[in-house]
Scaffold this motif. Sequence first.
Motif, mmCIF file in Angstrom:
data_model
loop_
_atom_site.group_PDB
_atom_site.id
_atom_site.type_symbol
_atom_site.label_atom_id
_atom_site.label_comp_id
_atom_site.label_asym_id
_atom_site.label_seq_id
_atom_site.Cartn_x
_atom_site.Cartn_y
_atom_site.Cartn_z
ATOM 1 N N VAL A 107 0.827 -1.214 0.000
ATOM 2 C CA VAL A 107 0.000 0.000 0.000
ATOM 3 C C VAL A 107 0.861 1.263 0.000
ATOM 4 C CG1 VAL A 107 -1.622 1.355 1.391
ATOM 5 C CG2 VAL A 107 -2.003 -1.090 1.046
ATOM 6 N N LEU A 108 1.867 1.316 0.852
ATOM 7 C CA LEU A 108 2.646 2.549 0.993
ATOM 8 C C LEU A 108 3.614 2.768 -0.160
ATOM 9 C CD1 LEU A 108 3.422 2.723 4.815
ATOM 10 C CD2 LEU A 108 1.459 3.591 3.553
ATOM 11 N N SER A 109 3.993 1.706 -0.851
ATOM 12 C CA SER A 109 4.948 1.863 -1.952
ATOM 13 C C SER A 109 4.270 2.010 -3.308
ATOM 14 C CB SER A 109 5.900 0.661 -2.000
ATOM 15 O OG SER A 109 5.196 -0.531 -2.314
ATOM 16 N N ASP B 265 -8.758 9.251 -0.983
ATOM 17 C CA ASP B 265 -7.846 8.166 -1.344
ATOM 18 C C ASP B 265 -7.185 7.575 -0.089
ATOM 19 O OD1 ASP B 265 -8.477 8.726 -3.978
ATOM 20 O OD2 ASP B 265 -6.690 9.940 -4.332
ATOM 21 N N ALA B 266 -6.833 8.439 0.849
ATOM 22 C CA ALA B 266 -6.205 7.967 2.087
ATOM 23 C C ALA B 266 -7.147 7.060 2.859
ATOM 24 C CB ALA B 266 -5.784 9.158 2.943
ATOM 25 N N TRP B 267 -8.426 7.414 2.886
ATOM 26 C CA TRP B 267 -9.414 6.590 3.575
ATOM 27 C C TRP B 267 -9.486 5.196 2.956
ATOM 28 C CZ3 TRP B 267 -11.858 5.980 7.877
ATOM 29 C CH2 TRP B 267 -13.045 5.254 7.939
ATOM 30 N N GLU B 268 -9.421 5.128 1.617
ATOM 31 C CA GLU B 268 -9.434 3.828 0.945
ATOM 32 C C GLU B 268 -8.181 3.031 1.281
ATOM 33 O OE1 GLU B 268 -12.000 2.573 -0.675
ATOM 34 O OE2 GLU B 268 -13.059 4.409 -0.129
ATOM 35 N N LEU B 269 -7.034 3.684 1.328
ATOM 36 C CA LEU B 269 -5.795 2.989 1.680
ATOM 37 C C LEU B 269 -5.848 2.472 3.115
ATOM 38 C CD1 LEU B 269 -3.038 5.273 0.087
ATOM 39 C CD2 LEU B 269 -4.100 3.213 -0.865
ATOM 40 N N ALA B 270 -6.414 3.271 4.017
ATOM 41 C CA ALA B 270 -6.550 2.827 5.407
ATOM 42 C C ALA B 270 -7.405 1.569 5.483
ATOM 43 C CB ALA B 270 -7.154 3.936 6.263
ATOM 44 N N GLY B 271 -8.408 1.475 4.613
ATOM 45 C CA GLY B 271 -9.225 0.260 4.566
ATOM 46 C C GLY B 271 -8.416 -0.942 4.123
ATOM 47 N N GLU B 272 -7.560 -0.775 3.128
ATOM 48 C CA GLU B 272 -6.710 -1.877 2.676
ATOM 49 C C GLU B 272 -5.768 -2.342 3.779
ATOM 50 O OE1 GLU B 272 -4.916 -1.798 -1.236
ATOM 51 O OE2 GLU B 272 -5.994 0.066 -1.676
ATOM 52 N N LEU B 273 -5.357 -1.401 4.627
ATOM 53 C CA LEU B 273 -4.436 -1.718 5.723
ATOM 54 C C LEU B 273 -5.158 -2.244 6.954
ATOM 55 C CD1 LEU B 273 -2.147 1.436 5.471
ATOM 56 C CD2 LEU B 273 -1.475 -0.910 4.938
ATOM 57 N N ASP B 274 -6.490 -2.327 6.891
ATOM 58 C CA ASP B 274 -7.285 -2.717 8.059
ATOM 59 C C ASP B 274 -6.985 -1.784 9.231
ATOM 60 O OD1 ASP B 274 -9.148 -4.186 9.485
ATOM 61 O OD2 ASP B 274 -7.706 -5.693 10.146
ATOM 62 N N ALA B 275 -6.872 -0.490 8.930
ATOM 63 C CA ALA B 275 -6.454 0.483 9.937
ATOM 64 C C ALA B 275 -7.410 1.667 10.033
ATOM 65 C CB ALA B 275 -5.045 0.984 9.606
ATOM 66 N N ARG B 276 -8.649 1.489 9.603
ATOM 67 C CA ARG B 276 -9.576 2.613 9.664
ATOM 68 C C ARG B 276 -9.893 3.077 11.084
ATOM 69 N NH1 ARG B 276 -13.748 1.466 4.592
ATOM 70 N NH2 ARG B 276 -12.422 2.479 3.009
ATOM 71 N N CYS C 88 -0.609 10.787 4.109
ATOM 72 C CA CYS C 88 -1.710 11.172 4.998
ATOM 73 C C CYS C 88 -2.063 10.017 5.944
ATOM 74 C CB CYS C 88 -2.941 11.571 4.183
ATOM 75 S SG CYS C 88 -2.797 13.152 3.315
ATOM 76 N N VAL C 89 -2.084 8.800 5.421
ATOM 77 C CA VAL C 89 -2.365 7.646 6.264
ATOM 78 C C VAL C 89 -1.304 7.515 7.345
ATOM 79 C CG1 VAL C 89 -2.562 5.134 6.322
ATOM 80 C CG2 VAL C 89 -3.603 6.417 4.442
ATOM 81 N N VAL C 90 -0.033 7.640 6.964
ATOM 82 C CA VAL C 90 1.062 7.524 7.924
ATOM 83 C C VAL C 90 0.892 8.542 9.046
ATOM 84 C CG1 VAL C 90 3.550 7.831 8.251
ATOM 85 C CG2 VAL C 90 2.697 6.540 6.280
ATOM 86 N N LEU C 91 0.547 9.791 8.694
ATOM 87 C CA LEU C 91 0.391 10.828 9.718
ATOM 88 C C LEU C 91 -0.783 10.527 10.643
ATOM 89 C CD1 LEU C 91 1.052 14.133 7.743
ATOM 90 C CD2 LEU C 91 2.643 12.792 9.122
ATOM 91 N N ALA C 92 -1.902 10.061 10.089
ATOM 92 C CA ALA C 92 -3.072 9.763 10.914
ATOM 93 C C ALA C 92 -2.776 8.607 11.869
ATOM 94 C CB ALA C 92 -4.274 9.437 10.032
ATOM 95 N N LEU C 93 -2.115 7.566 11.374
ATOM 96 C CA LEU C 93 -1.804 6.421 12.230
ATOM 97 C C LEU C 93 -0.753 6.775 13.269
ATOM 98 C CD1 LEU C 93 -1.801 3.391 9.755
ATOM 99 C CD2 LEU C 93 -3.713 4.555 10.870
#
Length: 311
Positions: free
Chosen positions: A116-118, A175-186, A140-145
């Motif tokens: 996801v991140l790469s 887009d970040a919200w969708e990536l967070a879903g892929e990471l199971d990190a919502r 954005c995902v990295v910052l939120a997590l």
Amino acid sequence: MTALRTDLVTAGCARALTAAGVPHLLLKGPTTARWLYRDGAPRRYADTDLLVPVEQWYSAADVLAKLGFVDVRAGRRESERGHATNLYRRSPAGLDVVDLHHRLRMTRDSAVTWDVLSRDAEETIVGGARVRMPGAAARCVVLALHAAQNGQWGEQSLADLRRALDQVEPQVWLDAWELAGELDARPAFRLGCLLARRPATPGAGEATGGGYEAGVWRDTPLHLRLCAIGVASSAHELAGILAHRGAADRLRFILGRLFPSRQVLADVYGARTPASLPLGYARRYARIAANLPAALRDVRAANRATVDRLG
């Protein structure tokens, strides 16, 4: 000066990893400073956060060892190493620190984290070297997590996230919200935004106000609540036991804590010889017993806490 020195350390690590054919991404630090602090406000950083594919982690550690970095957790079990390991190098200029990640603390699957991140990685120049970093949505995902991980006391991570929520266009947050879903990190994604008091969209902020915030907090798992309010590590250990639903998984987790690796006994409890192992175990069990009341108190506090007590 500290940031400049860290940039040079980052550049040296990136060149060495690239030469060895080890893929890597730079997380936070100079990428955040240049992205969100273009108004001239200071954004300090003093270490290098690198993410590598999990199957390349030991190769990356070997490359950095040749640069003089020491893995202080060498010899520990995989379950004892966590999501990242701190590597240290002493030099006349001071102490250089690299956090070598195979995932983020708030993600579970290392392979998915790298994928996801790469996926939409970008290039930047740090210390004169070409360095790859996650794309805007992944950053954005990295910052939120990271904000969720550090909780309400993580002033720098919350400041970074607030700037991102204020500056980055809504589509990137979609887009970040969708990536967070892929990471199971919502849940962690939502919690980070809640702590920053800047609900993102969508899902992390279809509505604003106390009702929405109370709903997010109500749905936040225990281990994330513990991060949010700031507790001792013993409380996280107790939450780990509670998080394992299956009896077999829970038993394995407990046994791993009761009977750590020889390296942990040596590093933490001074049990460096076979004759000293019983004393090392005795010290560990005494520490667990001494910390248990505080752990139970913190878990109860996290379960009783309300969103009004945050921030």
